[in-house]
Each structure stands twice: as C-alpha cells, then as structure tokens.
Design a protein around this motif. Structure first.
Motif, short mmCIF file in Angstrom:
data_model
loop_
_atom_site.label_atom_id
_atom_site.label_comp_id
_atom_site.label_asym_id
_atom_site.label_seq_id
_atom_site.Cartn_x
_atom_site.Cartn_y
_atom_site.Cartn_z
N ARG A 98 -2.24 12.34 20.31
CA ARG A 98 -1.36 13.12 21.07
C ARG A 98 -0.57 12.61 22.36
O ARG A 98 -2.27 13.79 23.35
CB ARG A 98 -0.60 14.05 20.42
CG ARG A 98 0.59 14.53 20.50
CD ARG A 98 0.85 15.98 19.77
NE ARG A 98 0.43 15.30 18.00
CZ ARG A 98 1.35 14.41 17.19
NH1 ARG A 98 2.46 14.58 17.89
NH2 ARG A 98 1.39 14.10 16.51
N PHE A 154 2.38 9.86 20.03
CA PHE A 154 1.71 9.37 19.16
C PHE A 154 1.10 8.55 19.16
O PHE A 154 1.33 7.84 18.06
CB PHE A 154 1.57 10.61 17.64
CG PHE A 154 0.52 10.82 16.87
CD1 PHE A 154 0.83 10.23 14.96
CD2 PHE A 154 -0.50 11.33 17.47
CE1 PHE A 154 -1.09 10.77 14.71
CE2 PHE A 154 -1.73 11.80 16.71
CZ PHE A 154 -1.64 11.91 15.38
N ARG A 190 1.25 15.33 11.60
CA ARG A 190 0.55 15.71 12.57
C ARG A 190 -1.07 14.67 12.81
O ARG A 190 -1.76 15.12 13.50
CB ARG A 190 0.68 16.57 13.38
CG ARG A 190 1.28 17.53 14.12
CD ARG A 190 1.76 19.39 14.67
NE ARG A 190 1.50 18.76 16.07
CZ ARG A 190 2.06 18.46 17.00
NH1 ARG A 190 3.31 18.34 16.93
NH2 ARG A 190 1.57 18.33 18.24
N LYS A 191 -1.45 14.14 11.75
CA LYS A 191 -2.54 13.11 11.47
C LYS A 191 -2.39 12.51 11.40
O LYS A 191 -0.92 11.22 11.10
CB LYS A 191 -2.91 14.23 10.14
CG LYS A 191 -3.66 16.12 10.33
CD LYS A 191 -4.70 15.65 11.29
CE LYS A 191 -5.03 17.15 10.60
NZ LYS A 191 -6.26 17.40 11.11
N GLU A 192 -3.14 11.34 10.98
CA GLU A 192 -2.85 10.14 10.82
C GLU A 192 -2.45 9.56 9.62
O GLU A 192 -3.30 10.49 8.53
CB GLU A 192 -4.25 9.51 11.77
CG GLU A 192 -5.48 9.40 9.94
CD GLU A 192 -6.11 10.95 10.55
OE1 GLU A 192 -6.19 11.56 11.29
OE2 GLU A 192 -7.38 10.80 10.43
N PRO A 193 -2.27 8.65 9.51
CA PRO A 193 -2.16 7.86 8.41
C PRO A 193 -3.45 7.65 7.32
O PRO A 193 -4.07 7.37 8.11
CB PRO A 193 -1.42 6.10 8.22
CG PRO A 193 -0.60 6.79 9.38
CD PRO A 193 -1.48 6.99 10.13
N TYR A 236 -0.13 4.94 2.12
CA TYR A 236 -1.02 6.13 3.06
C TYR A 236 -0.15 6.95 2.60
O TYR A 236 1.10 7.70 2.20
CB TYR A 236 -0.46 5.11 3.67
CG TYR A 236 -1.64 3.94 4.70
CD1 TYR A 236 -0.95 3.30 4.13
CD2 TYR A 236 -2.67 4.12 5.33
CE1 TYR A 236 -1.92 1.78 4.43
CE2 TYR A 236 -2.74 3.03 5.55
CZ TYR A 236 -2.94 2.01 4.86
OH TYR A 236 -4.59 1.28 5.39
N LEU A 272 -5.00 5.66 3.53
CA LEU A 272 -4.64 4.81 2.82
C LEU A 272 -4.98 5.67 1.57
O LEU A 272 -5.78 6.37 1.16
CB LEU A 272 -5.63 3.85 2.41
CG LEU A 272 -5.78 2.81 1.40
CD1 LEU A 272 -4.13 2.16 1.60
CD2 LEU A 272 -7.01 1.75 1.46
N PHE A 332 5.62 -0.26 8.00
CA PHE A 332 5.74 1.24 7.50
C PHE A 332 6.60 1.51 7.40
O PHE A 332 8.07 0.97 8.01
CB PHE A 332 4.91 2.03 8.31
CG PHE A 332 3.08 1.44 8.51
CD1 PHE A 332 2.38 1.48 9.56
CD2 PHE A 332 3.13 2.55 7.73
CE1 PHE A 332 1.79 0.73 9.96
CE2 PHE A 332 1.54 2.59 8.32
CZ PHE A 332 0.50 1.81 8.86
N PHE A 376 0.73 -1.44 -0.13
CA PHE A 376 -0.17 -0.15 -0.39
C PHE A 376 0.94 1.38 -0.21
O PHE A 376 2.08 1.29 0.47
CB PHE A 376 -0.77 -0.18 1.41
CG PHE A 376 -1.65 -1.49 1.50
CD1 PHE A 376 -1.09 -2.02 2.30
CD2 PHE A 376 -2.82 -1.74 1.03
CE1 PHE A 376 -2.10 -3.43 2.59
CE2 PHE A 376 -3.37 -2.53 1.34
CZ PHE A 376 -3.04 -3.39 1.70
N GLY A 407 -7.20 5.15 12.71
CA GLY A 407 -8.32 7.05 13.75
C GLY A 407 -7.08 8.02 13.45
O GLY A 407 -6.38 7.97 13.23
N GLN A 458 0.49 10.65 4.59
CA GLN A 458 0.73 11.24 6.25
C GLN A 458 0.28 12.62 6.43
O GLN A 458 1.53 12.83 6.05
CB GLN A 458 1.14 10.61 7.13
CG GLN A 458 1.03 11.13 8.67
CD GLN A 458 1.51 9.88 9.39
OE1 GLN A 458 2.99 9.15 9.88
NE2 GLN A 458 1.05 9.72 11.04
#
Lengths: 111, 113
Positions: free
Chosen positions: B109, B91, A41-44, A36, A46, A101, A34, B105, A38
């Motif tokens: 943090r 995180f 400061r955020k989530e990965p 991804y 897809l 990852f 995959f 999700g 990111q």
C-alpha cells in the motif's frame, strides 16, 4: 462494455443461507476462468478454477456456460468467514497469460 | 498453492520520492510475473508483465519510464515508482503463475503525501 462484469452488491445474507453470484465476460476466446476471494485491504486469493463441466469444492460450486459467456459461483451454508469480495477472473490459455478481473461482488454474511 | 511475497507491505513517502517494491516467488521459479494496481473500490488493473531476463511489457496507458520493472532472476521482480506523486497512491500487487494458477503477493500500500 466491460470485459468482465459483475454485480457489485453488496449481498447481505444470514448465516446458513445459500447465495449465488453471476459474472459475464465479453471475450468469446477466453479459455480460463477463476473465482478469487479478496478480503478488505488484502490480496486476492484463488478460490477455485471454473471448468466447463462445473466443479464443486465443499460448500462452493462453480459453473461455466460458454454459449452465454456466463460464470456463476454458488455458496451453500454461508459462514460469517465467507464475508469478502468475490472476483470473477477470465483469461486466455497459456502459462503466462494475462488475467482480466471483474470489479467483484461484495458478500456480507450476518448473524 | 504457490507462495509469493512482497516487500514492503506499506510505504508512506513524500512527493517526488522513488519507491521500490520487491516481489519474490518463494517456492517456485517464475519466468513471468505480473504487476497490478488497485484503487479503492475498483478492480485490479494489470500494469505490466515482467519477463525474466528481458524487458517488461507494459499495458496501454502505463508509463514505462515512471514504473520501472526489473526481473533479474527467476524468483525476483522489482517495481520502482519513480518521482511518486499523490495520484500514484494505490495498492500495488504482484503475482506469479505456477501450473495450478496465478497467485498474488500480499500487496504494497503506497501513500504519497
């Protein structure tokens, strides 16, 4: 050797440019691949799965070379909003499989 | 894709405090959820695999007594960081998998003072 290796970058490209990222993986038994995205400061999230035959989704094209254990992501006509870190992710088969990852490649698209 | 929620989005706490993080799959049932941790400029590292109705499976080097995981239902897994210390600041991200792929999700943090 890391299980999934990526060039950390950053790749600084102008808007409209075409940019390619590469990734190598060490486990030849890996079956799922995959890309991804990111943001800081955020989530990965897809971006796309990668198939042996190669696959395309709009401006994004992913390729897999099992013999070389190599995955690529090509972004055409880069947009400012493409600026992010792109994570190469590898896993075995199975619905509950653990993913590995890469550290990610940072892309910065500029005016 | 599937929607995974996480709460709280950020926590600041004193050293020695225990912190509980919730992860929910909103539009599907997840028998398995994953807990990751990401330090600045590093890749996501899997901490543990959470299995509904059974004990979690921890990765090597992750203390199960420090990071308590409970997966009591098909839509909820919780991670409790017990007696948190500054080195636990990170995180924390959960994820769940549906038939399309693995979705994350928004992350929590954690800052331990």
């Amino acid at each position: 050797r890391k299980e999934v290796e990526q060039d950390p970058g950053p790749f600084n490209v102008p808007e409209g440019a075409t940019v390619a990222f590469n990734c190598t993986y060490s486990n030849s038994a890996s079956q799922s691949f995959f890309w991804y995205r990111q943001d800081c400061r955020k989530e990965p999230k897809l971006l796309m799965s990668v198939y042996s035959s190669g696959n395309e989704d709009g401006r994004f094209t992913a390729q897999l070379n099992r013999a070389s254990q190599y995955i690529s992501l090509l972004i055409r006509d880069s947009k400012l909003s493409d600026s992010a870190t792109y994570l190469c992710v590898v896993g075995p088969t199975g619905t509950a499989s653990k993913l590995t990852f890469g550290t990610g490649t940072r892309l910065q698209v500029t005016l | 894709g599937a929607v995974v929620s996480q709460h709280p989005s950020w926590v600041i706490c004193k050293s020695g405090t225990s912190v509980k993080i919730e992860c929910r799959s909103l539009d599907f049932q997840a028998t398995t959820m994953f807990w990751y941790r990401q330090f600045p400029k590093q890749s996501l590292m899997l901490m543990a695999t959470s299995n509904e109705g059974s004990k979690a499976t921890y990765e090597q080097g992750v203390e199960k007594d420090k990071f308590l995981i409970n997966h009591a239902s098909l839509t909820l897994s919780t991670l409790t960081v017990t007696s948190a210390h500054p080195e636990d600041s990170s995180f924390y991200i959960c994820s769940a998998r549906d038939q399309v792929g693995q979705f994350f999700g928004p992350g929590t943090r954690l800052t331990v003072l």
